[in-house]
Design a protein around this motif. Structure first.
Motif, short mmCIF file in Angstrom:
data_model
loop_
_atom_site.label_atom_id
_atom_site.label_comp_id
_atom_site.label_asym_id
_atom_site.label_seq_id
_atom_site.Cartn_x
_atom_site.Cartn_y
_atom_site.Cartn_z
N GLN A 35 36.77 39.43 49.70
CA GLN A 35 37.43 39.84 50.94
C GLN A 35 37.87 38.64 51.76
N TRP A 36 37.07 37.59 51.76
CA TRP A 36 37.36 36.40 52.56
C TRP A 36 37.70 35.24 51.62
N GLY A 37 38.97 35.04 51.35
CA GLY A 37 39.38 34.01 50.42
C GLY A 37 39.72 32.68 51.07
N HIS A 38 39.30 32.48 52.31
CA HIS A 38 39.68 31.27 53.06
C HIS A 38 39.00 30.03 52.49
N ASP A 39 39.78 28.97 52.32
CA ASP A 39 39.23 27.72 51.79
C ASP A 39 38.31 27.03 52.78
N ALA A 40 38.53 27.27 54.08
CA ALA A 40 37.73 26.60 55.11
C ALA A 40 36.42 27.32 55.39
N LEU A 41 35.98 28.13 54.44
CA LEU A 41 34.77 28.93 54.61
C LEU A 41 33.65 28.42 53.70
N THR A 42 32.44 28.30 54.26
CA THR A 42 31.25 27.97 53.48
C THR A 42 30.19 29.03 53.75
#
Length: 466
Positions: free
Chosen positions: A89-96
């Protein structure tokens, strides 16, 4: 002698019934004020928060780095499906995604590693102690891991999102959090419990409670400027505020690691530091409510344990940890939050009164003249009884309405039938919370008395893990 004893018993039953009626009436008046404020909100803006625009482009880049904290103790059954769903659902690269595990929980560690092997954004973090400790202790370990990453990379995170190991996140939620952080310090999204076909009476009774709380009560708190207690899931906190909380504690993290409801305390502490908190009900362009969905405990023992933990943390621990606030508004909200044990007592007294009066009525039908004339209800007492009956009907209408709005008419009808079940769980949880709190006063450290979780029935992995 026997008649005298009966008279004494009748007197005490009468006095206890008066006490229960007073508690119910005061509670009804308190809730009625919230209802009236909510009605005014509906008239002004249809009960929806419109401050945040929800985009239909869910892959938009975030304004800064975001972290997700997930504390996991004995969650091998659900953590894999949860993480897979979250990363999809959350494909953001800036996410850890930081997942906290305990060294003596190899099954959960293995489940996390399997998903982490397919997505480098997942970071497994081992706690410093064997489990269980408290959820707050695990979250503090994740916070320290985040700080270490910031020092190594030289780049600070913008926000931290907190979720549980069984949560089914909303695809649009991360975008809502990102936009809200422009003006807010803390953001809480609604939580929608699953209506469980195999647990219509226990697991599904959370539906009506969250439907009313997250459609009415939390919106009212947001509108009047009261502190927003987080639900511990589906909430985002600005990274600088977590740093302030950690520095204020002078310890190894922003969360109160001795608290059983660190999420509740976190929201009120942020409000006390001047942070702007918001509860947001937003809908996507196709009309879907942006919310966190989860399956709650489906058996009686687990439901009682979970609610006992909530009551102990909110009603007992927070008395000496958070106080009563600085304003009348703070005091009012905290009195509402901490009324769980009082409500449980009122329910016990009410049910005892109903049983006793049932016995008295049955004996009267066979010619036994009970109770003595002195214990019969006075005109004032009868007026309060009618007011209490009106309050019960009023609350039932609201419970039906909010549940039916979210889940449909059938579930709304079942919500009315589940009222006695919810009351029994509240009574049992209040008793358990009291005894557990008394144990901590004798020197026993609080522990993560967690419940076993299940995968949300709408999650793609649900059948495979059932």
């Amino acid at each position: 002698m026997f008649n005298s004893l009966i008279s004494v018993v009748c007197f005490f039953i009468y006095e206890l019934s008066v006490l229960s009626i007073i508690i119910f009436v005061l509670g009804f008046i308190d809730e009625l004020i919230i209802d009236l404020i909510w009605f005014r909100l509906v008239m002004k803006r249809r009960g929806q928060s419109r401050a945040i625009r929800v985009s239909d482009r869910f892959d938009e880049s975030l304004s800064g780095k975001a972290a997700v904290f997930v504390a996991a103790w004995r969650e091998s059954r659900v953590i894999g499906p949860t993480l897979r769903h979250m990363t999809q659902q959350w494909g953001h690269d800036a996410l850890t995604i930081y997942v906290g595990c305990y060294p003596n929980d190899p099954a959960t560690i293995d489940a996390v590693m399997q998903v982490a092997a397919c997505d480098p954004r997942i970071r497994l973090v081992m706690t410093d102690h064997t489990g269980p400790t408290t959820k707050a202790d695990c979250l503090n370990r994740l916070y320290r891991a985040l700080c270490d990453d910031e020092r190594r990379s030289g780049v600070s995170f913008r926000m931290v999102v907190v979720h549980d190991a069984e949560d089914m996140v909303d695809r649009a939620a991360m975008g809502v959090f990102d936009r809200a952080m422009d003006t807010c310090t803390l953001v809480q999204l609604p939580v929608i419990p699953a209506a469980l076909p195999d647990s219509r009476w226990i697991g599904s009774h959370y539906c009506e409670e969250f439907a009313e709380a997250h459609t009415k009560t939390m919106l009212v708190r947001d509108a009047i400027g009261a502190g927003i207690p987080t639900a511990g899931v589906g909430c985002a906190i600005a990274r600088p505020m977590l740093g302030r909380l950690s520095a204020r504690r002078g310890m190894d993290g922003p969360f109160d690691d001795d608290s059983l409801t660190e999420d509740y305390a976190l929201g009120l502490e942020i409000a006390a530091l001047g942070g702007r908190s918001r509860f947001l009900r937003c809908r996507t362009p196709d009309g879907r409510l942006v919310a966190t969905r989860a399956a709650f405990p489906s058996c009686l023992d687990m439901a009682v344990r979970q609610k006992a933990r909530w009551i102990q943390g909110i009603s007992f621990q927070s008395w000496d940890r958070l106080g009563w606030g600085r304003t009348m508004l703070d005091m009012w909200m905290r009195m509402r939050d901490r009324r769980g044990p009082l409500a449980a007592l009122a329910l016990v007294l009410a049910y005892l009164t109903i049983v006793w009066n049932g016995v008295v009525l049955a004996l009267g039908l066979v010619g036994v003249n009970w109770p003595p004339e002195a214990t019969l209800p006075s005109p004032a007492m009868r007026a309060f009884l009618w007011l209490m009956l009106f309050g019960v009907i009023w609350r039932a209408i609201f419970r039906f309405g909010f549940t039916a709005h979210e889940y449909g008419l059938a579930e709304g009808g079942r919500a009315l039938l589940r009222i006695p079940v919810a009351n029994i769980i509240a009574i049992m949880a209040g008793r358990r919370a009291l005894w557990s709190y008394l144990r901590t006063l004798r020197g026993h450290a609080p522990r993560w008395d967690k419940t076993s979780h299940r995968v949300h029935p709408d999650m793609p992995d649900a059948r495979a893990t059932a």
